[in-house]
Each structure stands twice: as C-alpha cells, then as structure tokens.
Scaffold this motif. Structure first.
Motif, short mmCIF file in Angstrom:
data_model
loop_
_atom_site.label_atom_id
_atom_site.label_comp_id
_atom_site.label_asym_id
_atom_site.label_seq_id
_atom_site.Cartn_x
_atom_site.Cartn_y
_atom_site.Cartn_z
N UNK A 35 0.74 -1.16 0.04
CA UNK A 35 -0.06 -0.15 0.19
C UNK A 35 0.79 1.25 -0.17
N UNK A 36 1.95 1.10 0.90
CA UNK A 36 2.82 2.35 0.88
C UNK A 36 3.61 2.78 -0.15
N UNK A 37 3.94 1.63 -0.86
CA UNK A 37 4.49 1.81 -2.25
C UNK A 37 3.71 2.38 -3.33
N UNK A 38 2.45 1.99 -3.37
CA UNK A 38 1.56 2.36 -4.42
C UNK A 38 1.18 3.71 -4.09
N UNK A 39 1.16 4.03 -2.90
CA UNK A 39 0.67 5.28 -2.52
C UNK A 39 2.01 6.56 -2.94
N UNK A 40 3.08 6.06 -2.48
CA UNK A 40 4.22 6.91 -2.76
C UNK A 40 4.39 7.15 -4.50
N UNK A 41 4.00 6.10 -5.28
CA UNK A 41 3.64 6.42 -6.73
C UNK A 41 3.01 7.34 -7.28
N UNK A 42 1.69 7.07 -6.51
CA UNK A 42 0.61 7.95 -6.88
C UNK A 42 0.63 9.38 -6.41
N UNK A 43 1.11 9.44 -5.12
CA UNK A 43 1.23 10.96 -4.55
C UNK A 43 2.55 11.50 -5.27
N UNK A 80 12.54 11.89 -7.46
CA UNK A 80 12.33 10.46 -7.03
C UNK A 80 12.10 10.17 -5.73
N UNK A 81 12.05 11.29 -4.79
CA UNK A 81 12.03 11.07 -3.36
C UNK A 81 10.64 11.67 -2.85
N UNK A 82 9.80 10.46 -2.49
CA UNK A 82 8.30 11.05 -2.10
C UNK A 82 8.13 11.84 -0.91
N UNK A 90 1.52 24.50 2.77
CA UNK A 90 0.60 24.07 3.74
C UNK A 90 -0.70 23.57 3.03
N UNK A 91 -0.75 23.40 1.79
CA UNK A 91 -1.95 22.84 1.15
C UNK A 91 -1.96 21.44 1.19
N UNK A 92 -0.88 20.77 1.30
CA UNK A 92 -0.62 19.48 0.94
C UNK A 92 0.64 19.16 1.54
N UNK A 93 0.67 17.83 1.92
CA UNK A 93 2.20 17.25 2.53
C UNK A 93 2.41 15.78 1.85
N UNK A 94 3.63 15.37 2.04
CA UNK A 94 4.13 14.26 1.61
C UNK A 94 3.18 13.10 2.17
N UNK A 95 3.22 11.91 1.65
CA UNK A 95 2.54 10.75 2.03
C UNK A 95 3.37 9.93 3.12
N UNK A 96 2.78 9.10 3.69
CA UNK A 96 3.40 8.09 4.84
C UNK A 96 3.86 9.12 5.85
N UNK A 125 -1.78 8.52 5.56
CA UNK A 125 -1.36 7.75 4.54
C UNK A 125 -0.94 8.49 3.15
N UNK A 126 -2.01 9.54 2.82
CA UNK A 126 -1.90 10.13 1.60
C UNK A 126 -1.37 11.63 2.05
#
Length: 419
Positions: free
Chosen positions: A35-43, A219-221, A252-258, A374-375
């Motif tokens: 799940x984490x790897x999928x999220x990193x690819x999508x976010x 390349x770094x999520x 401040x509108x969004x942040x990295x996943x995980x 997560x996201x």
C-alpha cells in the motif's frame, strides 16, 4: 495418558495458532508495504495522478474569515490609557486558489506555477456587511510617521496631517480597509510614497499572485510539493540569520505521504514572511477519515531567550519584542506591522494584559492542520493570524498624542472546513 494427549493437543493447537498469527502479521506487513509503495507512486505531481488534480484545483472550499477590533476609547488612548477593543465579525470570503501556468521541468522532478487568489464575499456566513464601519489604527498615517520621523520633511508632514484632520485612529469601511481605498494623506505625499492607495489585501484579490517552483516527489516522495523557489528566490533576505531566511516545506495545502507522529512538517507562509514547522498533537477523525492533528508549538514563536534559533527574526538584530510576536515591517514595505496569533494566543501574558478585550483560547485561536497520514492530504485546517500595528511616539509628531507602545488591528482565519 489422556492428560499427556491433552497437553500435546493443546500445544499443537497453540503452535498452529502462533503460526497463523505469524503468517497474518507477515501478510499485514507485506500488504502495508505494498500500500505504501502504491501511495508513494501515486502521490506525485504528475499529469494524470489524483494528487496533481487536487494540488492544481484544491477541492474542499477554503474560507477567509476576518475579524476586526473596534477601538472604543480613542481619546483616552491618545493620553496614555490602556486601549479597549470589541471584536466584530466575521466577514467571510470564499477563497479560490488554483495553480495556473503549470510547467514541468528537469525530467518531471520540478514544476513551476503561479498561484492567483480570488476572494468572493459570503454574506450568509458573515456577521455584518462590507459597508460596516470600524474604528482602528490609521495604518497609512502611522507608516508615514515611522518613515519620515528623522527626515527634514517631518515638520511639514506633521503640519499637513493636522491641517487635513488626519488622526492616528480613524473610522474605515470594512471593504475599503481590506481591499483598498485612495488615502488622502498618501495622495498629498505622492510621489514621496510609492502608492496613494492602501488596503490590507490591496491588489491581492485576483490581481496579484505568487510564483512557485515545487518539487514533484520524484524520485523522493518526501519532497512532494516542497517549495524549491518562491518568486524567483530560494531563500529570503529579510532576516539576520541564514536559518531564518530558509524557505522550507510546502505551502501548507498538502504534504508528503506516509506521515508518522514523530515527523516535523515544515510550511512556508508568505503572509508571515517566514518558514515554520508543525508537530503532532493528537489523532482526529474528519467525516470518518482518520487523521493526525499537527500544530505549531509555542517554541516556533518564542523569544530567543527560550528558543535561540529565533534570534534571526529580531528586527533590528537584537531588538526582540517577546514571545508570540513577529516584527514583519521588513517585508511589509516598512509599515510597523507585528504578526501574532489571534488575541495574542501563546504570546507573553503582558500583551494580553495591555489591551482590554483580549480573550485568547486554544479552540478559537490555534492554527492546526488535520492530515491523513497515509496520503498527506489535509482533511481540514485553519491558519489563524492577527495583524497588529506597533505604535510609538516620535518627537517630530507630538501633536498626535502620547499613546503607549502597542498594537491594534485585526485577525483572520484561513480555513478549510473538511473534505
């Protein structure tokens, strides 16, 4: 024999149970990693991803709510008494903040965009109209006095202000004070001053914008939506230390996943002219979606004797106002603007006590962001800021009273009510 058989059977069942638990735990770890790897690819900020769509056109409505402090005893203040204020508002505006002129660079690792903001008045969410009158500090007059206090023109300007009936405190229409009006003093002094109009958000409603270069998360999520450049700069030049001049984090509108509870998340606020960080406070749930609440700790705005890292924010160097206040005059065209949390929340107690009407409380005055871990999506949040005007007497302008040092102004909350 029966007892031994029973023990063997129990031990066997326990081994099977432990084996099942072990397999389940391992499957859970594998599934979570997947799940984490999928999220990193999508976010990632890339055409076609949901994260890019949300970043380009933020879906939850964002509202800007303004509250003003109406001064009730101006004459007494001018003779040195403590000011008494009554909060009025809110005056609510729907904020639209799309990313436009998007251009990807450096093999998709960076993306440039401008961020125009438009504000539309929402009368049904307001307590009053834009035509309401408020008595507050005459910021153009105070700024002029500060700018020309040591000038050979000070006497001329003082006489001009007296002849024109310009005072330190005036009545203003709410809409004018926010979005701009032609100021009679500035008009008389033009071209000694750059503009004869003034407004707290003058030229910032659909006519002004910030330009950004963001990191896309490739390349770094963990670099997702981090600001690489703001208005062509990779660092600021207002403050006296390299650390304080850094442009760190996202807008401040969004942040990295995980995101974990141990993370320190950085935000660059152009309103405050600085970067700051937020840290985990508690778990929350927003319409059934789990989140972590992140808030700026008191240390972020503490005086240097409490947090030495803040020494670079003292203007001029070595001149510090105390915990909870930021002298933003260096980035506000010389206007004596002091930023704080509303009602001096988390500031030194003396600032609360110096003005009648201050009632700081966490529920109404704390800045926070509720983030899905997560996201990295912001589920809801509120940026709460108070704009104060620093008043002090100048020998060149003694005709305008003996008001004490202090700040009087407005506070606003820039909030997203939820997903």
């Amino acid at each position: 024999m029966r007892l031994r058989l029973c023990c063997v059977s129990t031990a066997g069942a326990l081994c099977v149970l432990l084996l099942i638990c072990g397999i389940a735990l391992e499957l859970t770890r594998v599934l979570q990693k997947l799940i984490n790897n999928t999220v990193k690819q999508q976010i990632v900020l890339e055409n076609g991803t949901e994260a890019f769509s949300v970043w380009q056109n933020p879906p939850p409505p964002v509202y800007m709510q303004f509250y003003f402090f109406n001064l009730t005893n101006p004459a007494e203040v001018m003779t040195g008494d403590k000011p008494s204020v009554v909060q009025i508002g809110p005056y609510t505006y729907r904020e639209y903040r799309p990313m436009e002129e998007v251009k990807f660079m450096d093999n998709g690792t960076r993306v440039a965009a401008i961020n125009p903001k438009t504000y539309v008045f929402e009368p049904n969410m307001s307590r009053g109209s834009q035509d309401d009158l408020v008595r507050t500090v005459n910021i153009p007059a105070v700024t002029v006095m500060e700018k020309f206090k040591d000038s050979i023109l000070a006497r001329f300007i003082s006489d001009l202000m007296k002849a024109k009936g310009v005072g330190v405190f005036e009545m203003f229409r709410v809409g004018d004070l926010l979005w701009g009006y032609e100021d009679p003093l500035l008009k008389e002094l033009h071209p000694l001053v750059p503009d004869d109009h003034f407004g707290l958000f003058y030229k910032k409603n659909g006519t002004d914008y910030d330009s950004y270069v963001f990191l896309t998360g490739k390349p770094d999520y963990q670099d997702f939506a981090s600001i690489d450049e703001w208005n062509g700069q990779r660092s600021l030049n207002w403050w006296s230390s390299e650390e304080c001049n850094m442009i760190n984090g996202t807008d401040g509108a969004s942040f990295h996943p995980i995101i974990t509870k141990a993370d320190r998340l950085y935000i660059f606020s152009s309103d405050l002219c600085r970067s700051l960080y937020v840290q985990y406070e508690c778990d929350v749930s927003v319409q059934g979606v789990p989140g972590f609440r992140f808030v700026p700790p008191a240390d972020v705005f503490s005086s240097p004797d409490i947090n030495p890292d803040n020494a670079g924010f003292c203007v001029p160097p070595g001149h510090c106002l105390g915990s909870g206040l930021l002298n933003a005059s260096v980035c506000k065209q010389g206007a004596p603007i002091i930023m704080s949390s509303p009602h001096f929340y988390q500031a030194d107690k003396k600032f609360v006590e110096d003005i009648w009407g201050m009632k700081p409380n966490k529920e109404e005055h704390q800045t926070f962001a509720d983030i899905n871990p997560l996201t990295g999506i912001v589920l809801q949040g509120a940026k709460r800021v108070q704009v104060n005007v620093y008043l002090q007497q100048h020998s060149s302008f003694r005709k305008f009273g003996t008001c004490p040092h202090g700040g009087y102004g407005l506070d606003w909350s820039d909030s997203s009510p939820g997903c």
